[in-house]
Write a protein that holds these residues in place. Sequence first.
Motif, PDB file in Angstrom:
ATOM      1  N   ASP A  83      -0.709 -16.795   1.588  1.00 23.13           N
ATOM      2  CA  ASP A  83       0.439 -16.058   1.224  1.00 23.13           C
ATOM      3  C   ASP A  83       0.553 -16.332  -0.331  1.00 23.13           C
ATOM      4  OD1 ASP A  83       2.252 -16.951   4.093  1.00 23.13           O
ATOM      5  OD2 ASP A  83       1.346 -15.012   3.586  1.00 23.13           O
ATOM      6  N   SER A  84      -0.290 -17.513  -0.846  1.00 20.50           N
ATOM      7  CA  SER A  84      -0.128 -17.578  -2.419  1.00 20.50           C
ATOM      8  C   SER A  84      -0.467 -16.603  -3.021  1.00 20.50           C
ATOM      9  CB  SER A  84      -1.250 -18.847  -2.456  1.00 20.50           C
ATOM     10  OG  SER A  84      -0.844 -20.016  -1.905  1.00 20.50           O
ATOM     11  N   ALA A  85       0.350 -16.193  -4.118  1.00 16.30           N
ATOM     12  CA  ALA A  85       0.084 -14.981  -4.921  1.00 16.30           C
ATOM     13  C   ALA A  85       1.817 -14.728  -5.672  1.00 16.30           C
ATOM     14  CB  ALA A  85       0.051 -13.652  -3.922  1.00 16.30           C
ATOM     15  N   VAL A  86       1.251 -13.725  -6.705  1.00 17.92           N
ATOM     16  CA  VAL A  86       2.816 -13.397  -7.356  1.00 17.92           C
ATOM     17  C   VAL A  86       3.425 -12.547  -6.374  1.00 17.92           C
ATOM     18  CG1 VAL A  86       3.729 -12.519  -9.567  1.00 17.92           C
ATOM     19  CG2 VAL A  86       1.753 -14.300  -9.643  1.00 17.92           C
ATOM     20  N   TYR A  87       4.481 -12.245  -6.295  1.00 19.35           N
ATOM     21  CA  TYR A  87       5.125 -11.321  -5.531  1.00 19.35           C
ATOM     22  C   TYR A  87       6.265 -10.540  -6.528  1.00 19.35           C
ATOM     23  CZ  TYR A  87       3.559 -13.192  -1.344  1.00 19.35           C
ATOM     24  OH  TYR A  87       2.764 -13.801  -0.338  1.00 19.35           O
ATOM     25  N   LEU A  88       6.148  -9.183  -6.482  1.00 18.64           N
ATOM     26  CA  LEU A  88       6.731  -8.414  -7.500  1.00 18.64           C
ATOM     27  C   LEU A  88       7.634  -7.486  -6.954  1.00 18.64           C
ATOM     28  CD1 LEU A  88       3.299  -7.198  -9.535  1.00 18.64           C
ATOM     29  CD2 LEU A  88       5.038  -8.944 -10.309  1.00 18.64           C
ATOM     30  N   CYS A  89       8.777  -7.383  -7.564  1.00 13.99           N
ATOM     31  CA  CYS A  89       9.806  -6.645  -7.384  1.00 13.99           C
ATOM     32  C   CYS A  89      10.039  -5.395  -8.047  1.00 13.99           C
ATOM     33  CB  CYS A  89      11.111  -7.442  -7.203  1.00 13.99           C
ATOM     34  SG  CYS A  89      12.853  -6.416  -7.132  1.00 13.99           S
ATOM     35  N   ALA A  90       9.960  -4.222  -7.722  1.00 17.42           N
ATOM     36  CA  ALA A  90      10.260  -2.966  -8.537  1.00 17.42           C
ATOM     37  C   ALA A  90      11.003  -1.947  -8.138  1.00 17.42           C
ATOM     38  CB  ALA A  90       8.617  -2.709  -8.718  1.00 17.42           C
ATOM     39  N   PRO A  91      12.070  -1.835  -8.615  1.00  9.39           N
ATOM     40  CA  PRO A  91      13.029  -0.681  -8.352  1.00  9.39           C
ATOM     41  C   PRO A  91      12.304   0.639  -9.150  1.00  9.39           C
ATOM     42  CG  PRO A  91      14.149  -2.287  -9.876  1.00  9.39           C
ATOM     43  CD  PRO A  91      12.545  -3.077  -9.709  1.00  9.39           C
ATOM     44  N   GLY A  92      12.659   1.609  -8.521  1.00 15.24           N
ATOM     45  CA  GLY A  92      12.302   2.879  -9.114  1.00 15.24           C
ATOM     46  C   GLY A  92      13.576   3.705  -9.568  1.00 15.24           C
ATOM     47  N   GLY A  93      13.519   4.184 -10.860  1.00 19.87           N
ATOM     48  CA  GLY A  93      14.567   4.882 -11.356  1.00 19.87           C
ATOM     49  C   GLY A  93      14.128   6.450 -11.441  1.00 19.87           C
ATOM     50  N   SER A  94      15.129   7.023 -12.059  1.00 17.50           N
ATOM     51  CA  SER A  94      15.106   8.472 -12.070  1.00 17.50           C
ATOM     52  C   SER A  94      13.753   9.303 -12.718  1.00 17.50           C
ATOM     53  CB  SER A  94      16.118   9.001 -12.692  1.00 17.50           C
ATOM     54  OG  SER A  94      16.278   8.619 -14.201  1.00 17.50           O
ATOM     55  N   GLN A  95      13.170   8.462 -13.236  1.00 18.71           N
ATOM     56  CA  GLN A  95      11.867   8.935 -13.954  1.00 18.71           C
ATOM     57  C   GLN A  95      10.720   8.991 -13.323  1.00 18.71           C
ATOM     58  OE1 GLN A  95      11.938   6.207 -17.650  1.00 18.71           O
ATOM     59  NE2 GLN A  95      11.868   8.178 -18.891  1.00 18.71           N
ATOM     60  N   GLY A  96      10.898   8.011 -12.045  1.00 17.74           N
ATOM     61  CA  GLY A  96       9.863   8.072 -11.328  1.00 17.74           C
ATOM     62  C   GLY A  96       8.909   6.943 -11.449  1.00 17.74           C
ATOM     63  N   ASN A  97       8.933   6.278 -12.718  1.00 15.98           N
ATOM     64  CA  ASN A  97       8.137   4.967 -12.706  1.00 15.98           C
ATOM     65  C   ASN A  97       8.864   3.878 -12.120  1.00 15.98           C
ATOM     66  OD1 ASN A  97      10.068   5.615 -15.110  1.00 15.98           O
ATOM     67  ND2 ASN A  97       9.431   3.479 -15.458  1.00 15.98           N
ATOM     68  N   LEU A  98       8.118   2.920 -12.104  1.00 13.03           N
ATOM     69  CA  LEU A  98       8.752   1.615 -11.479  1.00 13.03           C
ATOM     70  C   LEU A  98       9.002   0.681 -12.585  1.00 13.03           C
ATOM     71  CD1 LEU A  98       6.241   1.175  -8.327  1.00 13.03           C
ATOM     72  CD2 LEU A  98       8.656   2.011  -8.272  1.00 13.03           C
ATOM     73  N   ILE A  99      10.037  -0.330 -12.411  1.00 13.57           N
ATOM     74  CA  ILE A  99      10.279  -1.138 -13.366  1.00 13.57           C
ATOM     75  C   ILE A  99      10.241  -2.471 -12.756  1.00 13.57           C
ATOM     76  CG2 ILE A  99      12.045  -2.125 -14.775  1.00 13.57           C
ATOM     77  CD1 ILE A  99      12.908   1.290 -13.690  1.00 13.57           C
ATOM     78  N   PHE A 100       9.100  -3.162 -13.209  1.00 12.62           N
ATOM     79  CA  PHE A 100       8.577  -4.380 -12.613  1.00 12.62           C
ATOM     80  C   PHE A 100       9.673  -5.713 -13.339  1.00 12.62           C
ATOM     81  CE2 PHE A 100       5.246  -3.493  -9.902  1.00 12.62           C
ATOM     82  CZ  PHE A 100       4.684  -2.089 -10.071  1.00 12.62           C
ATOM     83  N   GLY A 101       9.759  -6.620 -12.013  1.00  5.92           N
ATOM     84  CA  GLY A 101      10.065  -7.922 -12.599  1.00  5.92           C
ATOM     85  C   GLY A 101       8.795  -8.765 -13.045  1.00  5.92           C
ATOM     86  N   LYS A 102       9.333  -9.919 -13.444  1.00  9.53           N
ATOM     87  CA  LYS A 102       8.165 -10.911 -14.104  1.00  9.53           C
ATOM     88  C   LYS A 102       7.480 -11.389 -12.728  1.00  9.53           C
ATOM     89  CE  LYS A 102       9.360 -11.538 -18.565  1.00  9.53           C
ATOM     90  NZ  LYS A 102       9.356 -12.427 -19.898  1.00  9.53           N
ATOM     91  N   GLY A 103       7.919 -11.465 -11.723  1.00  4.96           N
ATOM     92  CA  GLY A 103       7.326 -11.898 -10.657  1.00  4.96           C
ATOM     93  C   GLY A 103       7.546 -13.295 -10.223  1.00  4.96           C
ATOM     94  N   THR A 104       7.576 -13.714  -8.929  1.00  5.78           N
ATOM     95  CA  THR A 104       7.697 -15.163  -8.417  1.00  5.78           C
ATOM     96  C   THR A 104       6.176 -15.602  -8.147  1.00  5.78           C
ATOM     97  OG1 THR A 104       9.779 -14.811  -7.743  1.00  5.78           O
ATOM     98  CG2 THR A 104       8.545 -16.310  -6.653  1.00  5.78           C
TER      99      THR A 104
END
Lengths: 110, 114
Positions: A83-104
């Motif tokens: 499970d060791s990895a970087v976990y990324l959260c990415a909400p998507g907005g109206s443009q369709g692209n994802l906005i990524f956090g820096k990760g945990t």
Amino acid sequence: EDKVVQSPLSLVVHEGDTVTLNCSYEVTNFRSLLWYKQEKKAPTFLFMLTSSGIEKKSGRLSSILDKKELFSILNITATQTGDSAVYLCAPGGSQGNLIFGKGTKLSVKP
Amino acid sequence: GAGVSQSPSNKVTEKGKDVELRCDPISGHTALYWYRQSLGQGLEFLIYFQGNSAPDKSGLPSDRFSAERTGGSVSTLTIQRTQQEDSAVYLCASSLAMVTDTQYFGPGTRLTVL
């Protein structure tokens, strides 16, 4: 401006521990939130969340979204070294692209 | 193919040279995205294509960056007059349509500008 904050930035646990990763967001015209696992280069898809309060599960991983409080959590139970990895959260907005956090960055020690 | 493919996997170039990075999306996916990830940073959106619509270029960091998508499939990201700060992993993703569809990522191209 769209914003995604993940916490903690890094986490070290031992095999068998349970971890909770947090993601808070401010995204214009929010549509959905995705979680990815990134081990080397390419992020691999874990979950897509579109509705509040409905938990999604896949094996030892689960995730839930709160659209009122604008956050999501990713839980991993009985962690393993794989499970060791970087976990990324990415909400998507109206443009369709994802906005990524820096990760945990999660490190699971044997 | 079964997944998103990118080429080359690694590219080393000298400052001032132009580079082209290629992305082959999953067959049937109409939306294609380019992101980059600099060392220690999160993924940064660059550009996306949806079908035959004009691309959303709002994330391109400068006019040295451009991208095109031929025939609604393969995409090329071009960086002209590369600078050292362009060094990063460039990731391409595709999805069935857009917005609420899962994006599937390629393996990325690691660009190093000397």
